[in-house]
Design an enzyme around this catalytic site. Structure first.
Site, PDB file in Angstrom:
ATOM      1  CG  ASP A 130      -1.989  -0.995   1.248  1.00 42.08           C
ATOM      2  OD1 ASP A 130      -2.287  -1.550   0.177  1.00 42.08           O
ATOM      3  OD2 ASP A 130      -2.574  -1.235   2.329  1.00 42.08           O
ATOM      4  NE  ARG A 181      -4.525  -2.090  -4.397  1.00 44.34           N
ATOM      5  CZ  ARG A 181      -4.198  -2.412  -3.136  1.00 44.34           C
ATOM      6  NH1 ARG A 181      -3.761  -1.486  -2.289  1.00 44.34           N
ATOM      7  NH2 ARG A 181      -4.281  -3.654  -2.737  1.00 44.34           N
TER       8      ARG A 181
HETATM    9  P1  FDA Z   1     -14.466   8.857  -4.580  1.00 44.95           P
HETATM   10  O1  FDA Z   1     -13.953   9.253  -3.258  1.00 44.95           O
HETATM   11  O2  FDA Z   1     -14.725   9.913  -5.595  1.00 44.95           O
HETATM   12  O3  FDA Z   1     -15.778   8.019  -4.345  1.00 44.95           O
HETATM   13  C1  FDA Z   1     -16.596   7.557  -5.420  1.00 44.95           C
HETATM   14  C2  FDA Z   1     -17.824   6.886  -4.817  1.00 44.95           C
HETATM   15  O4  FDA Z   1     -17.426   5.723  -4.084  1.00 44.95           O
HETATM   16  C3  FDA Z   1     -18.563   7.744  -3.780  1.00 44.95           C
HETATM   17  O5  FDA Z   1     -19.498   8.576  -4.402  1.00 44.95           O
HETATM   18  C4  FDA Z   1     -19.227   6.679  -2.934  1.00 44.95           C
HETATM   19  O6  FDA Z   1     -20.369   6.153  -3.548  1.00 44.95           O
HETATM   20  C5  FDA Z   1     -18.183   5.590  -2.897  1.00 44.95           C
HETATM   21  N1  FDA Z   1     -17.260   5.723  -1.739  1.00 44.95           N
HETATM   22  C6  FDA Z   1     -15.961   6.094  -1.779  1.00 44.95           C
HETATM   23  N2  FDA Z   1     -15.428   6.050  -0.537  1.00 44.95           N
HETATM   24  C7  FDA Z   1     -16.414   5.672   0.281  1.00 44.95           C
HETATM   25  C8  FDA Z   1     -16.489   5.439   1.677  1.00 44.95           C
HETATM   26  N3  FDA Z   1     -15.444   5.610   2.473  1.00 44.95           N
HETATM   27  N4  FDA Z   1     -17.683   5.043   2.205  1.00 44.95           N
HETATM   28  C9  FDA Z   1     -18.754   4.847   1.425  1.00 44.95           C
HETATM   29  N5  FDA Z   1     -18.744   5.053   0.075  1.00 44.95           N
HETATM   30  C10 FDA Z   1     -17.596   5.450  -0.468  1.00 44.95           C
HETATM   31  N6  FDA Z   1      -5.335   4.997  -0.700  1.00 44.95           N
HETATM   32  C11 FDA Z   1      -4.037   5.267  -0.460  1.00 44.95           C
HETATM   33  O7  FDA Z   1      -3.676   6.419  -0.218  1.00 44.95           O
HETATM   34  N7  FDA Z   1      -3.119   4.242  -0.467  1.00 44.95           N
HETATM   35  C12 FDA Z   1      -3.461   2.961  -0.758  1.00 44.95           C
HETATM   36  O8  FDA Z   1      -2.599   2.077  -0.755  1.00 44.95           O
HETATM   37  C13 FDA Z   1      -4.828   2.683  -1.018  1.00 44.95           C
HETATM   38  N8  FDA Z   1      -5.234   1.411  -1.317  1.00 44.95           N
HETATM   39  C14 FDA Z   1      -6.528   1.203  -1.734  1.00 44.95           C
HETATM   40  C15 FDA Z   1      -6.921  -0.054  -2.183  1.00 44.95           C
HETATM   41  C16 FDA Z   1      -8.186  -0.253  -2.685  1.00 44.95           C
HETATM   42  C17 FDA Z   1      -8.574  -1.619  -3.192  1.00 44.95           C
HETATM   43  C18 FDA Z   1      -9.108   0.838  -2.761  1.00 44.95           C
HETATM   44  C19 FDA Z   1     -10.467   0.682  -3.366  1.00 44.95           C
HETATM   45  C20 FDA Z   1      -8.741   2.070  -2.289  1.00 44.95           C
HETATM   46  C21 FDA Z   1      -7.470   2.270  -1.754  1.00 44.95           C
HETATM   47  N9  FDA Z   1      -7.084   3.513  -1.260  1.00 44.95           N
HETATM   48  C22 FDA Z   1      -5.755   3.739  -0.979  1.00 44.95           C
HETATM   49  C23 FDA Z   1      -8.110   4.545  -0.986  1.00 44.95           C
HETATM   50  C24 FDA Z   1      -8.299   5.511  -2.143  1.00 44.95           C
HETATM   51  O9  FDA Z   1      -7.150   6.322  -2.271  1.00 44.95           O
HETATM   52  C25 FDA Z   1      -9.536   6.414  -1.946  1.00 44.95           C
HETATM   53  O10 FDA Z   1      -9.384   7.170  -0.791  1.00 44.95           O
HETATM   54  C26 FDA Z   1     -10.847   5.675  -1.866  1.00 44.95           C
HETATM   55  O11 FDA Z   1     -10.877   4.573  -2.730  1.00 44.95           O
HETATM   56  C27 FDA Z   1     -12.027   6.580  -2.252  1.00 44.95           C
HETATM   57  O12 FDA Z   1     -11.864   7.053  -3.553  1.00 44.95           O
HETATM   58  P2  FDA Z   1     -12.710   6.550  -4.822  1.00 44.95           P
HETATM   59  O13 FDA Z   1     -11.752   6.251  -5.903  1.00 44.95           O
HETATM   60  O14 FDA Z   1     -13.616   5.446  -4.453  1.00 44.95           O
HETATM   61  O15 FDA Z   1     -13.505   7.847  -5.306  1.00 44.95           O
END
Ligand code: FDA
Length: 319
Positions: A130, A181
């Site tokens: 990560d 990733r």
């Molecule tokens: P965005 O925040 O725009 O959300 C899009 C939609 O997803 C929202 O409208 C909602 O519906 C849903 N959603 C997102 N977060 C939610 C929550 N907490 N609760 C409920 N619904 C939610 N970060 C990092 O800095 N280092 C890392 O190593 C990782 N590793 C990682 C692995 C995996 C498999 C994932 C999915 C994410 C990470 N992250 C991470 C976290 C990532 O950086 C980010 O903060 C979250 O995925 C939220 O961003 P989205 O891309 O989902 O978009």
């Protein structure tokens, strides 16, 4: 406004002490955490597997402050890998270098990671590093590269679209054949080094996605392995439907088959989307965290979505 406050609280020792003392907070965190024990997490992975979803297991913990804690965390991962192997589940593992002692001694951290990656390789289990806050990026890349130079290939890392530097990092790492990733980024970063506006992060995410898809066409668009342990070369971690749609269209435009595009999501978030993508033939991997050190992980999830905070507060009021 709420996000910076929560991200500050995610690191504040006093806040951790207060919040982890509240029973309802632990219950609320269970929406995003598969349980406290390895067995509970393996059960969650089995349930996902029965629905055709792959997993990556994360033993919660970060920012250890002593060598003994770092060694213990590495030992825990060796046990986890044994258990994944014995249970035959469709999972690999994710970890944080600050959990393996990055903040204590870089060489200790490297040794810990090396042991884990070697152990994983014995059973074909890929290890994903990560990415944490920006102060750790250079050291994370350095440790990853030193292991890659030792021909330890069952290891990859995460890059964050909110950092200005990521485009350059991604270009170099793709040329080196690294498995990446891509996520948006979950930490508090200053506007001098990271996009502050969501629209800019999203635009950069799409740009980086295009780079990953184009590179995978050149180097071979490896899909995830049949046992679900090796991720597809192009692994996109997001729940954002617009980012996902962009990736799908870009892949289709360039002739990349669906099974070469892996979508990754967090346990407890957008299960509907996870299943819909799986049903369409895309490999989907769920990040499954477990353990007692849920506090910083949970607060970062609250920071991502204000609605989660209201859910938390309504639980507080109900007691
Ligand atoms: P965005 O925040 O725009 O959300 C899009 C939609 O997803 C929202 O409208 C909602 O519906 C849903 N959603 C997102 N977060 C939610 C929550 N907490 N609760 C409920 N619904 C939610 N970060 C990092 O800095 N280092 C890392 O190593 C990782 N590793 C990682 C692995 C995996 C498999 C994932 C999915 C994410 C990470 N992250 C991470 C976290 C990532 O950086 C980010 O903060 C979250 O995925 C939220 O961003 P989205 O891309 O989902 O978009």
């Amino acid at each position: 406004m709420l996000r910076p406050v929560l991200l500050y609280l995610s690191k504040a020792v006093w806040a951790r002490r207060v919040v982890t003392g509240w029973g309802f907070a632990r219950r609320a965190s269970s929406r995003f955490v598969a349980g406290e024990s390895l067995e509970a997490a393996i059960g969650a992975v089995q349930t996902l597997g029965a629905r055709g979803l792959n997993a990556t297991l994360d033993h919660l913990g970060e920012q250890v402050t002593t060598a003994a804690e770092a060694r213990a965390a590495a030992g825990d991962y060796l046990v986890i890998l044994d258990r994944i192997c014995a249970a035959g589940v469709r999972s690999n593992a994710s970890l944080k270098l600050s959990q393996l002692g990055l903040g204590v001694d870089t060489e200790l951290c490297r040794d810990n990671l090396r042991q884990i990656v070697r152990k994983g390789a014995e059973c074909g289990i890929f290890i994903r590093i990560d990415m944490e806050d920006s102060a750790t990026v250079d050291r994370t890349l350095d440790i990853y590269r030193s292991l890659a130079a030792e021909r330890l290939t069952d290891v990859g890392l995460v890059l964050q679209a909110y950092l200005f530097r990521t485009e350059d990092d991604l270009r170099s790492l793709l040329a080196e054949g690294a498995r990446i990733r891509l996520c948006k980024g979950a930490y508090q970063e200053p506007p001098t080094i990271a996009f502050a506006k969501k629209a800019d992060v999203d635009r950069n995410y799409d740009r980086l996605t295009s780079m990953m898809i184009a590179a995978s066409l050149q180097t071979g668009s490896e899909p995830s392995s049949a046992d679900g342990r090796l991720p597809a070369r192009t692994a996109l971690a997001t729940h954002d439907p617009r980012r996902i749609e962009f990736a799908r269209q870009e892949a289709a435009r360039l002739g990349l088959p669906p099974r070469a595009l892996e979508f990754q999501m967090l346990y407890g978030i957008r299960a509907d989307l996870q299943h819909a993508l799986g049903a369409e033939g895309y490999p989907v991997r769920i990040y499954v965290p477990y353990g007692t050190e849920w506090y910083p992980y949970y607060i970062r999830r609250l920071a991502e979505r204000p609605a989660n905070v209201w859910f938390f507060l309504s639980n507080l009021i109900r007691g």
